[in-house]
Design a protein around this motif. Sequence first.
Motif, mmCIF file in Angstrom:
data_model
loop_
_atom_site.group_PDB
_atom_site.id
_atom_site.type_symbol
_atom_site.label_atom_id
_atom_site.label_comp_id
_atom_site.label_asym_id
_atom_site.label_seq_id
_atom_site.Cartn_x
_atom_site.Cartn_y
_atom_site.Cartn_z
ATOM 1 N N LYS A 50 0.817 -1.218 0.000
ATOM 2 C CA LYS A 50 0.000 0.000 0.000
ATOM 3 C C LYS A 50 0.845 1.261 0.000
ATOM 4 C CE LYS A 50 -4.177 -1.981 1.704
ATOM 5 N NZ LYS A 50 -5.366 -1.808 2.469
ATOM 6 N N GLY A 51 2.174 1.100 0.120
ATOM 7 C CA GLY A 51 3.070 2.254 0.010
ATOM 8 C C GLY A 51 3.015 3.241 1.154
ATOM 9 N N ARG A 52 2.680 2.789 2.330
ATOM 10 C CA ARG A 52 2.647 3.701 3.483
ATOM 11 C C ARG A 52 4.067 4.177 3.778
ATOM 12 N NH1 ARG A 52 -2.770 4.485 5.416
ATOM 13 N NH2 ARG A 52 -3.857 2.606 4.810
ATOM 14 N N ARG A 53 4.171 5.415 4.237
ATOM 15 C CA ARG A 53 5.484 5.999 4.541
ATOM 16 C C ARG A 53 5.831 5.839 6.019
ATOM 17 N NH1 ARG A 53 8.377 6.247 0.493
ATOM 18 N NH2 ARG A 53 9.664 7.839 1.445
ATOM 19 N N GLN A 54 4.796 5.705 6.875
ATOM 20 C CA GLN A 54 5.029 5.601 8.318
ATOM 21 C C GLN A 54 4.102 4.555 8.916
ATOM 22 O OE1 GLN A 54 4.311 9.675 9.560
ATOM 23 N NE2 GLN A 54 6.498 10.143 9.470
ATOM 24 N N ILE A 55 4.582 3.952 10.020
ATOM 25 C CA ILE A 55 3.765 2.989 10.763
ATOM 26 C C ILE A 55 4.157 3.106 12.229
ATOM 27 C CG2 ILE A 55 5.368 1.049 10.477
ATOM 28 C CD1 ILE A 55 2.811 -0.724 10.046
ATOM 29 N N VAL A 56 3.188 2.914 13.116
ATOM 30 C CA VAL A 56 3.438 3.009 14.555
ATOM 31 C C VAL A 56 3.103 1.666 15.193
ATOM 32 C CG1 VAL A 56 2.757 4.137 16.715
ATOM 33 C CG2 VAL A 56 2.886 5.472 14.607
ATOM 34 N N PHE A 57 4.027 1.170 16.006
ATOM 35 C CA PHE A 57 3.786 -0.019 16.816
ATOM 36 C C PHE A 57 3.634 0.432 18.256
ATOM 37 C CE2 PHE A 57 5.683 -1.947 13.133
ATOM 38 C CZ PHE A 57 5.119 -3.211 13.062
ATOM 39 N N SER A 58 2.595 -0.075 18.939
ATOM 40 C CA SER A 58 2.409 0.282 20.348
ATOM 41 C C SER A 58 1.998 -0.951 21.138
ATOM 42 C CB SER A 58 1.356 1.386 20.496
ATOM 43 O OG SER A 58 0.093 0.927 20.050
ATOM 44 N N GLY A 59 2.440 -0.995 22.380
ATOM 45 C CA GLY A 59 2.094 -2.100 23.260
ATOM 46 C C GLY A 59 2.346 -1.697 24.697
ATOM 47 N N CYS A 60 1.665 -2.357 25.621
ATOM 48 C CA CYS A 60 1.877 -2.040 27.030
ATOM 49 C C CYS A 60 1.949 -3.316 27.857
ATOM 50 C CB CYS A 60 0.800 -1.092 27.555
ATOM 51 S SG CYS A 60 -0.822 -1.820 27.744
ATOM 52 N N GLY A 61 2.543 -3.197 29.020
ATOM 53 C CA GLY A 61 2.660 -4.338 29.926
ATOM 54 C C GLY A 61 3.510 -5.444 29.334
ATOM 55 N N ARG A 62 2.961 -6.643 29.339
ATOM 56 C CA ARG A 62 3.694 -7.805 28.837
ATOM 57 C C ARG A 62 3.879 -7.793 27.319
ATOM 58 N NH1 ARG A 62 1.008 -12.715 32.268
ATOM 59 N NH2 ARG A 62 1.692 -12.020 34.322
ATOM 60 N N ALA A 63 3.206 -6.912 26.632
ATOM 61 C CA ALA A 63 3.325 -6.846 25.170
ATOM 62 C C ALA A 63 4.478 -5.948 24.714
ATOM 63 C CB ALA A 63 2.016 -6.341 24.564
ATOM 64 N N VAL A 64 5.185 -5.304 25.640
ATOM 65 C CA VAL A 64 6.270 -4.396 25.261
ATOM 66 C C VAL A 64 7.373 -5.137 24.508
ATOM 67 C CG1 VAL A 64 8.140 -2.952 26.192
ATOM 68 C CG2 VAL A 64 5.809 -2.655 27.005
ATOM 69 N N THR A 65 7.796 -6.287 24.990
ATOM 70 C CA THR A 65 8.878 -7.014 24.324
ATOM 71 C C THR A 65 8.443 -7.499 22.935
ATOM 72 O OG1 THR A 65 8.259 -9.035 25.491
ATOM 73 C CG2 THR A 65 10.036 -7.749 26.432
ATOM 74 N N LYS A 66 7.203 -7.904 22.807
ATOM 75 C CA LYS A 66 6.705 -8.348 21.497
ATOM 76 C C LYS A 66 6.642 -7.164 20.526
ATOM 77 C CE LYS A 66 3.881 -11.744 21.530
ATOM 78 N NZ LYS A 66 2.759 -12.678 21.593
ATOM 79 N N THR A 67 6.321 -5.994 21.031
ATOM 80 C CA THR A 67 6.288 -4.785 20.218
ATOM 81 C C THR A 67 7.682 -4.480 19.667
ATOM 82 O OG1 THR A 67 4.501 -3.922 21.604
ATOM 83 C CG2 THR A 67 5.664 -2.334 20.222
ATOM 84 N N ILE A 68 8.678 -4.553 20.535
ATOM 85 C CA ILE A 68 10.057 -4.289 20.120
ATOM 86 C C ILE A 68 10.517 -5.332 19.103
ATOM 87 C CG2 ILE A 68 12.455 -4.181 20.928
ATOM 88 C CD1 ILE A 68 11.250 -3.068 23.596
ATOM 89 N N THR A 69 10.153 -6.581 19.313
ATOM 90 C CA THR A 69 10.513 -7.644 18.370
ATOM 91 C C THR A 69 9.942 -7.352 16.988
ATOM 92 O OG1 THR A 69 10.613 -9.276 20.147
ATOM 93 C CG2 THR A 69 10.318 -10.114 17.909
ATOM 94 N N CYS A 70 8.695 -6.954 16.920
ATOM 95 C CA CYS A 70 8.067 -6.632 15.628
ATOM 96 C C CYS A 70 8.802 -5.494 14.926
ATOM 97 C CB CYS A 70 6.599 -6.244 15.828
ATOM 98 S SG CYS A 70 5.543 -7.612 16.300
ATOM 99 N N VAL A 71 9.178 -4.476 15.678
ATOM 100 C CA VAL A 71 9.884 -3.331 15.097
ATOM 101 C C VAL A 71 11.235 -3.765 14.543
ATOM 102 C CG1 VAL A 71 11.039 -1.165 15.697
ATOM 103 C CG2 VAL A 71 8.697 -1.574 16.457
#
Length: 191
Positions: A50-71
């Motif tokens: 889709k050619g997006r220029r930006q994307i935001v990943f967000s997570g809290c609590g136990r999902a913080v490490t999974k958020t960083i992994t995705c990034v």
Amino acid sequence: MENFRKVRTSEEEMPLPFPDLPPDVVEMKVKEGSKIRNLMNFAMAQMELKGRRQIVFSGCGRAVTKTITCVEIMKRKLGGLHQVTKVRYKTVLEVWENQDPPPDGSAQNLTVHKNVPSICILLSRDPLDPNQLGYQPPEPRHEVGEDTSGSSTKGLKRPLPPPCEELLPKKLQVQVSDSPSGSETTSGQLD
């Protein structure tokens, strides 16, 4: 708390901590039970197809490490992405219900407010302000198979330091007394 069970959890809705985001920016809300494969398939489709220029990943609590992994996966697959990371706290509201109500029949609920760590990471193909807090420039792109570390170990960015002598196995002298004189000595390695 043994007689209580959690019946509802809700997160405080907070605006994204990045100014000047386009209104159609994709926010990947990573949850504890999210599958990384599913998150990455959707995010990669948004950025590549889709050619997006930006994307935001967000997570809290136990999902913080999974958020960083995705990034980190996204940065490796696409390359050349600028990153801004913001860390904050989010209020999570938990409602607990009493499983063993008192004889008068009035149900007792317990409400708990928790402050949990939260992370928001903006990835952008376009350059971002390098002076803002949490900015990381893109990693330089290297050819596949090119050795950037001077080491033959793949995945390392710099060579390993030489091993410390105190961490190397030492000879160990052990006294074994099978005979009454106790004069036998064996050598062994301490691993």
